[in-house]
Design a protein around this motif. Structure first.
Motif, PDB file in Angstrom:
ATOM      1  N   PRO A 156       0.818  -1.210   0.000  1.00 16.82           N
ATOM      2  CA  PRO A 156       0.000   0.000   0.000  1.00 16.82           C
ATOM      3  C   PRO A 156       0.851   1.259   0.000  1.00 16.82           C
ATOM      4  CG  PRO A 156       0.156  -0.850   2.227  1.00 16.82           C
ATOM      5  CD  PRO A 156       0.971  -1.781   1.360  1.00 16.82           C
ATOM      6  N   GLY A 157       0.288   2.341  -0.524  1.00 10.45           N
ATOM      7  CA  GLY A 157       0.971   3.628  -0.489  1.00 10.45           C
ATOM      8  C   GLY A 157       1.761   3.922  -1.740  1.00 10.45           C
ATOM      9  N   PRO A 158       2.302   5.138  -1.853  1.00  9.69           N
ATOM     10  CA  PRO A 158       3.058   5.545  -3.042  1.00  9.69           C
ATOM     11  C   PRO A 158       4.247   4.623  -3.306  1.00  9.69           C
ATOM     12  CG  PRO A 158       2.529   7.455  -1.692  1.00  9.69           C
ATOM     13  CD  PRO A 158       2.157   6.253  -0.886  1.00  9.69           C
ATOM     14  N   VAL A 159       4.492   4.330  -4.580  1.00 13.95           N
ATOM     15  CA  VAL A 159       5.582   3.450  -4.990  1.00 13.95           C
ATOM     16  C   VAL A 159       6.310   4.077  -6.172  1.00 13.95           C
ATOM     17  CG1 VAL A 159       4.516   1.314  -4.179  1.00 13.95           C
ATOM     18  CG2 VAL A 159       3.994   2.157  -6.475  1.00 13.95           C
ATOM     19  N   GLY A 160       7.491   3.531  -6.499  1.00 13.03           N
ATOM     20  CA  GLY A 160       8.209   3.946  -7.692  1.00 13.03           C
ATOM     21  C   GLY A 160       9.652   4.338  -7.486  1.00 13.03           C
ATOM     22  N   THR A 168       0.294   6.165  -6.944  1.00 11.75           N
ATOM     23  CA  THR A 168      -0.085   6.741  -5.656  1.00 11.75           C
ATOM     24  C   THR A 168      -0.736   5.730  -4.720  1.00 11.75           C
ATOM     25  OG1 THR A 168      -2.158   7.459  -6.685  1.00 11.75           O
ATOM     26  CG2 THR A 168      -0.381   9.078  -6.552  1.00 11.75           C
ATOM     27  N   GLY A 169      -1.373   4.691  -5.273  1.00 14.55           N
ATOM     28  CA  GLY A 169      -2.130   3.765  -4.435  1.00 14.55           C
ATOM     29  C   GLY A 169      -1.357   2.570  -3.953  1.00 14.55           C
ATOM     30  N   GLY A 170      -0.367   2.128  -4.736  1.00 14.95           N
ATOM     31  CA  GLY A 170       0.397   0.948  -4.357  1.00 14.95           C
ATOM     32  C   GLY A 170       0.452  -0.043  -5.495  1.00 14.95           C
TER      33      GLY A 170
END
Length: 755
Positions: A156-160, A168-170
């Motif tokens: 979950p949460g921002p990734v990259g 933004t969501g995961g």
């Protein structure tokens, strides 16, 4: 080894002395669970692994020292819980919702309440799907690939900042089983109610020195449980098959090259929605039993779309792709290259009004492809205080869609029409992440990402057959943003770690291209950014007996992408993806794993989230529909939805309990229930009443026999034991609101073997 263990470990233990993995039945069923997944089992180096003789009661022990809120799932857990499609994953992770679009193979993701209903599936998902480190630009491309899995992870949460595509969501990542350097093979057969069957098989082994392969396949048939009360016709049978092949070459001890390919053919029927409210017209809604649905297909529409006149709501889809992974150990670092090409060819018929009238019959075709290339350089010593990764990611996608609609029984229109468009997209990003372990077990970490995204909508034409044709001007949008992360973790005790991180996420904008009537509908929506605060802990307070993991979060959104409403004069309200100027959400998720007494193992996930719009001027669909019902005139009733709840389920619960018992020295039994709960969800901004899906609770159970040799196992299981009526998703057609019903009780059996 059992089929499920072979899927989990990829036969990596085959070359080890049997004393390291074989155990008498009493040990296997009384002392340790079957879902052990040692960190040392490395898919890229399965001939040089090291396995400790000591076995743990809980999987993914090494991940307990990683500062994240990920939910990690073994292949065995996925099989036990009947996770055979993407949508099923929501039953084994907290704060996760995965919903079908109109009962079809197309899906929408929501994680921690972050997501949107992309009904045309032509935008980057808010939550990305990965298979073997390859991100899918369009979530439908992942259909049919949920077999021969090694494990899965929900982030979950921002990734990259460490790999792949920014979001933004995961992300939801799946790792499939790799080739082995010794021969292994296995199969499973699953038969259940409503003539449902699922069959899988694989074979894996060496072709030459340093060259190994794996071939796996799956077929799914039957399972349709809906009937048409007007005709007695049956609906919902699966009809799909899939193949995946992998070829691994190790030219030397430092280099691994893996070529993978897959093909999926899906001709399955789809679940048809149940109308719950008539927006337009005075006809009564059909009176349906809980396993009934109405649909119709006019011969003229069948001829127009070029499909048989006997066609039922169904898919006619092909997905195929290949990827090339190359890893090279440079000594001081490891370089990784991942090249992938994915395609989809869809033909999808749905009866969206859910009646025998032709008021919203839809046929959609999609031809799309995506090429991705990732190159990254990462540190190579896991014991070093300094860990780092730098890399770049490129994506190019092309899509053509055509929607054909049959409105001939809707008096305000009375015609058939089509909308078609093309979309071109290209993006590049550079990323880096670094962490450093200070004295006293304190680690500082941070990452940075820069992404440029450019996309355009071309050739959009809306044609009324026998009437007017509108050709719209092309539109384009571009965005460039920085995203990143900083944080700190502290291993305060050997068994307890706490962390805090601040992340900024970025997701590019896009287009709503559905039933377009005026040029303004093609105005692009803007990028979405989020600033996420997360604090969490991981703890094994009683090693082997109790594990507690949890995290709390706060999301501060700017430009959050949601489905709002646009009013088309003399036509009515239509859905449109738009940006919320300011919004927020907050909540927590946690996992409890317990082995309180001999024989008993329990896992419980809990997710809770709240959110609201702080500034969101938009058309109030409920008020607008009410005004039309009263006056017969379409007039936009506008509101600012400031302070209105974001509509996502506030509470999600899922878990399972199991009793593991040795029946003899050579045979063991595992038996227990599983459960899931999902709170109410709005299907329109500010939705109440029929604009909300009701909450539901589901109960299942299984019992499994397996020998200590691990060569076979047999399971009986049941899902939705209480035979509850519930609804998985919902939406609006031209004249009605509808819900997509969930499956009734299924009782089945599964037999698997592996050698």
């Amino acid at each position: 080894m059992s089929f499920r263990r072979v899927l989990l470990l990829g036969a990596s233990l085959a070359g080890l002395p049997s004393a390291l993995w074989a155990a008498p039945a009493v040990q296997q069923h009384d002392k340790t669970p079957r879902h052990t997944h040692p960190k040392s089992v490395n898919a890229q180096a399965d001939e040089t692994i090291k396995v400790s003789v000591k076995r743990t009661d809980f999987a993914f022990q090494a991940a307990q020292k990683q500062p994240d809120a990920d939910t990690r799932l073994t292949a065995e857990r996925l099989i036990e819980r009947g996770v055979v499609t993407l949508r099923d994953v929501e039953r084994v992770a907290p704060n996760l919702t995965i919903q079908s679009i109109n009962g079809t193979a197309s899906t929408n993701f929501y994680l921690r309440g972050v997501g949107f209903n992309d009904f045309t599936q032509n935008n980057i998902p808010t939550v990305l799907t990965y298979f073997d480190d390859v991100p899918f630009a369009f979530s439908t491309m992942a259909s049919g690939l949920m077999f021969d899995l090694a494990d899965a992870t929900v982030t979950p949460g921002p990734v990259g900042t460490m790999h792949g595509q920014s979001d933004t969501g995961g992300e939801v990542r799946f790792r499939t089983a790799d080739p082995t350097s010794t021969w292994h093979y296995g199969a499973s057969e699953d038969i259940a109610s409503y003539a449902r069957s699922r069959s899988e098989a694989y074979v894996s082994g060496p072709l030459a020195k340093g060259l190994d392969f794996r071939l796996a396949g799956q077929t799914r048939q039957g399972g349709g449980w809906q009937t048409n009360p007007l005709t007695g016709a049956h609906l919902g049978d699966a009809d799909s098959w899939a193949l995946r092949g992998k070829l691994r070459w190790r030219p030397d001890s430092r280099t691994t090259i893996m070529l993978s390919g897959h093909f999926v053919q899906d001709n399955s029927e789809v679940v048809t929605g149940v109308p719950v409210y008539r927006l337009i017209g005075s006809q009564g809604l059909p009176s349906l039993g809980r396993q009934q649905a109405e649909w119709s297909l006019k011969p003229q529409f069948a001829d127009l779309i070029g499909r048989p006149r006997s066609l039922k709501p169904s898919e006619h889809n092909q997905f195929w792709g290949f990827d090339l992974h190359m890893d090279r150990d440079l000594g001081f670092a490891k370089i990784t290259s991942i090249s992938a090409f994915e395609t989809e060819r869809q033909g999808e018929y749905t009866d969206q009004d859910g009646t025998s009238a032709s008021q919203a019959d839809t046929y959609r075709t999609i031809s799309a492809n995506a090429f991705t290339q990732e190159l990254r350089l990462s540190s190579n010593d896991p014991n070093s205080r300094l860990q780092w990764v730098v890399g770049a990611f490129y994506q190019r996608s092309r899509m053509k869609q055509r929607f054909l609609f049959d409105y001939t029984d809707y008096s305000a229109r009375g015609y058939m029409m089509s909308t078609n468009f093309g979309m071109n997209q290209e993006s590049t990003s550079e990323f880096g992440h670094i962490s450093y372990r200070l004295p006293h077990n304190v680690t500082l970490f941070g990452g940075l990402l820069h992404e440029i995204d450019d996309r355009s909508l071309t050739g959009l034409k809306s044609e009324i057959f026998g009437g007017s044709t509108h050709i719209f001007q092309p539109e384009s949008t571009a965005s460039a943003q920085f995203a990143g992360q900083v944080g700190v973790s502290w291993q305060m005790l050997q068994s307890t770690m706490v962390y805090y991180k601040l992340s900024k996420g970025f997701k590019p904008g896009g287009f709503s291209a559905n039933n377009t009537q005026i040029q303004a509908q093609l105005d692009p929506f803007g990028p979405e950014t989020v600033l996420t605060h997360e604090v969490g802990f991981k703890s094994d307070p009683i090693p082997g007996k109790l594990r507690l993991n949890g995290a709390a979060f706060y999301n501060d959104f700017h430009g959050q992408q949601v489905v709002g409403t646009v009013m088309i004069p003399n036509y009515g309200p239509l859905s449109e993806i738009t940006n919320v100027p300011k919004s927020e959400s907050w909540g927590f998720e946690g996992t409890v794993e317990m082995h309180p007494v001999r024989h008993v193992f329990v896992t419980q996930n809990i997710g809770w989230q709240r959110g609201n719009y702080q500034d969101f001027p938009n058309v109030n669909r409920a008020a607008t529909n009410a005004y039309y019902a009263k006056t017969g005139v379409w007039k936009a009733i506008n509101n600012n939805f400031a302070g209105v709840d974001n509509g996502q389920p506030k509470l999600t619960l899922n878990g399972q309990a199991e009793w593991r018992q040795a029946l003899t020295d050579h045979l063991g039994l595992d038996i227990g229930p599983d459960w899931s709960y999902r709170g109410s969800q709005a299907i329109a901004v500010g939705g109440t009443g029929f604009y909300r899906l009701p909450p539901y609770f589901l109960l299942g159970a299984h019992a499994t026999l397996r020998p200590s040799s691990g060569h076979w196992e047999a399971t009986i299981y049941a899902s939705n034991i209480l035979n509850r009526q519930y609804f998985e998703s919902g939406g609006m057609a031209t004249t009605t609101y509808f819900y997509i019903p969930g499956t009734p009780r299924f009782i089945g059996g599964r037999v698997s073997c592996g050698f």
